[in-house]
Scaffold this motif. Structure first.
Motif, PDB file in Angstrom:
ATOM      1  N   UNK A 243     -11.568 -11.510  -8.274  1.00  0.00           N
ATOM      2  CA  UNK A 243     -10.171 -12.032  -8.580  1.00  0.00           C
ATOM      3  C   UNK A 243      -9.086 -11.422  -9.424  1.00  0.00           C
ATOM      4  N   UNK A 244      -7.993 -11.899  -9.479  1.00  0.00           N
ATOM      5  CA  UNK A 244      -6.882 -10.898  -9.956  1.00  0.00           C
ATOM      6  C   UNK A 244      -7.283 -10.301 -11.449  1.00  0.00           C
ATOM      7  N   UNK A 299       1.611  -2.904  -5.391  1.00  0.00           N
ATOM      8  CA  UNK A 299       0.175  -3.562  -5.171  1.00  0.00           C
ATOM      9  C   UNK A 299      -0.280  -4.114  -6.226  1.00  0.00           C
ATOM     10  N   UNK A 300      -0.622  -5.152  -6.433  1.00  0.00           N
ATOM     11  CA  UNK A 300      -1.327  -5.884  -7.700  1.00  0.00           C
ATOM     12  C   UNK A 300      -2.797  -5.535  -7.529  1.00  0.00           C
ATOM     13  N   UNK A 301      -3.248  -5.053  -8.628  1.00  0.00           N
ATOM     14  CA  UNK A 301      -4.671  -4.695  -8.736  1.00  0.00           C
ATOM     15  C   UNK A 301      -5.455  -5.678  -9.186  1.00  0.00           C
ATOM     16  N   UNK A 302      -6.655  -5.775  -8.703  1.00  0.00           N
ATOM     17  CA  UNK A 302      -7.668  -6.923  -8.791  1.00  0.00           C
ATOM     18  C   UNK A 302      -8.903  -6.242  -9.711  1.00  0.00           C
ATOM     19  N   UNK A 303      -9.501  -7.372  -9.859  1.00  0.00           N
ATOM     20  CA  UNK A 303     -11.002  -6.921 -10.734  1.00  0.00           C
ATOM     21  C   UNK A 303     -11.524  -5.954 -10.197  1.00  0.00           C
ATOM     22  N   UNK A 304     -11.866  -5.658  -8.786  1.00  0.00           N
ATOM     23  CA  UNK A 304     -12.685  -4.694  -8.497  1.00  0.00           C
ATOM     24  C   UNK A 304     -12.054  -3.377  -8.628  1.00  0.00           C
ATOM     25  N   UNK A 305     -10.675  -3.227  -8.303  1.00  0.00           N
ATOM     26  CA  UNK A 305     -10.098  -1.922  -8.793  1.00  0.00           C
ATOM     27  C   UNK A 305     -10.369  -1.530 -10.155  1.00  0.00           C
TER      28      UNK A 305
END
Ligand code: SAM
Length: 350
Positions: A243-244, A299-305
């Protein structure tokens, strides 16, 4: 007559050629790979001691000359010539020992290739330009210390065989040379070459930067580690929450963008410490950072990053405590500690 673009400096002193072959301690059953046989001055002496020589030569004129030299001699059947660039050969044939008066343009990739071979050859006796040879022996904290030094010393025992003056060659090169013996360690260290070298590549992009800056402050590195982490999870049936970012983390992401900008600034200026950056440059960089943050295409970062960032932070700050150390000061033990800690977190480099 000779093509120096191909590093064609023929060894004209037979005493030096003999000494190189003697240092290889050849057995009569050995298969020897010779890189760049040229006119065959070393080849002749190797054929006197070994069962077979596989000689890889990039220049067709030289390949023709060496073929002619051995035609009709008893040694002819024991010499196999491969025409082409040794580096482009997808898989080198089996050999016990490598001997080469190495064309200086390929010293680095050839050495890396030899170190990566598994099973490893018994030994390699190679002539290099002096500065290159010194890089193989360089210790942490010294000017010549590099990814090459760490790799060479990780996978092999290296010894200096002899100095060779430029007048032993035709035409004489610009610089002096050294013969070096590389004996791969037995047993081979039980780690993956690609993982190890992948880690070193990141650390040595800028060996004067701190590891924190080289990892956490370098977007391309973090993106690569995230992509590797996704592969690792897919292979190990680990389900990721993709997710975001939560609002609190998103705010942190904004701070991180500013940090990244600082690190870029350090890198551009090639200084070891942010404090060394002059004020006028800092102002410029601040402007750039604001622009970067305001950029809607960022680039919007998500939970994985964020998860990967937390893992990398944990490894650098808590597990290894190496975050403020610079690659040029790290020894083999430090890099091993890093690799082990990253792998424990599921972070991989190949
Ligand atoms: N072995 C000979 C001697 O000692 O007199 C010649 C050595 S000379 C320094 C290097 C040789 O490597 C040249 O014959 C050159 O054409 C060959 N060579 C250059 N680049 C090469 C490559 N990528 N792959 C194979 N051979 C190469």
């Amino acid at each position: 007559k000779f093509n120096t673009d191909l590093g064609q400096h023929i060894l004209k002193n037979p005493g030096v050629a003999q000494a190189i072959v003697d240092k290889a301690d050849l057995k009569q059953s050995d298969i020897v790979l010779e890189v760049g046989p040229g006119t065959g001055n070393l080849t002749t002496k190797i054929l006197e001691k070994a069962k077979k020589v596989i000689a890889c030569e990039a220049d067709p004129r030289m390949a023709a000359e060496i073929t002619k030299r051995f035609q009709g001699t008893p040694a002819q059947k024991r010499l196999e010539i491969i025409l082409g660039d040794v580096l482009k050969h997808p898989q080198l044939p089996y050999f016990d020992v490598c001997i080469s008066n190495t064309p200086y343009q390929i010293s680095s990739p050839l050495t890396f290739r030899l170190l990566a071979l598994s099973p490893a050859p018994r030994s390699c006796v190679l002539m290099f330009q002096r500065e290159f040879a010194m890089r193989l022996f360089a210790q942490p904290g010294t000017k010549l210390y590099s990814r090459l030094s760490v790799n060479a010393q990780m996978w092999a025992k290296i010894s200096h065989v002899m100095k060779v003056g430029k007048n032993n060659f035709n035409p004489p090169p610009q610089v002096e040379s050294d013969v070096v013996k590389i004996v791969p360690k037995v047993p081979r260290p039980q780690i993956s070459y690609d993982e190890w070298d992948g880690l070193l590549r990141i650390c040595f992009v800028r060996k004067n930067r701190t590891l924190r800056s080289g990892f956490l402050g370098t977007t391309s590195v973090m993106e690569m580690l995230e992509s590797n982490y996704r592969t690792y999870c897919a292979q190990n049936n680990i389900v990721l929450d993709d997710g975001p970012l939560d609002p609190a983390d998103a705010a942190m992401d904004t701070d991180m963008a500013a940090d990244e900008q600082d690190d870029e600034m350090e890198a551009i200026m090639d200084v070891d410490d942010e404090d060394d950056v002059p004020d006028f440059f800092r102002e410029e960089a601040d402007k750039k950072a604001k622009k970067l943050l305001g950029n809607p295409n960022r680039k919007k970062k998500g939970k994985v990053s964020e998860l990967v960032r937390q893992k990398v932070t944990k490894v650098l700050i808590e597990t290894t405590e190496l975050c403020e150390k610079r690659a040029r000061m790290c020894d083999e033990g430090d890099f091993l500690k890093l690799l082990y800690a990253f792998n424990q977190e599921g972070i991989h480099f190949s």
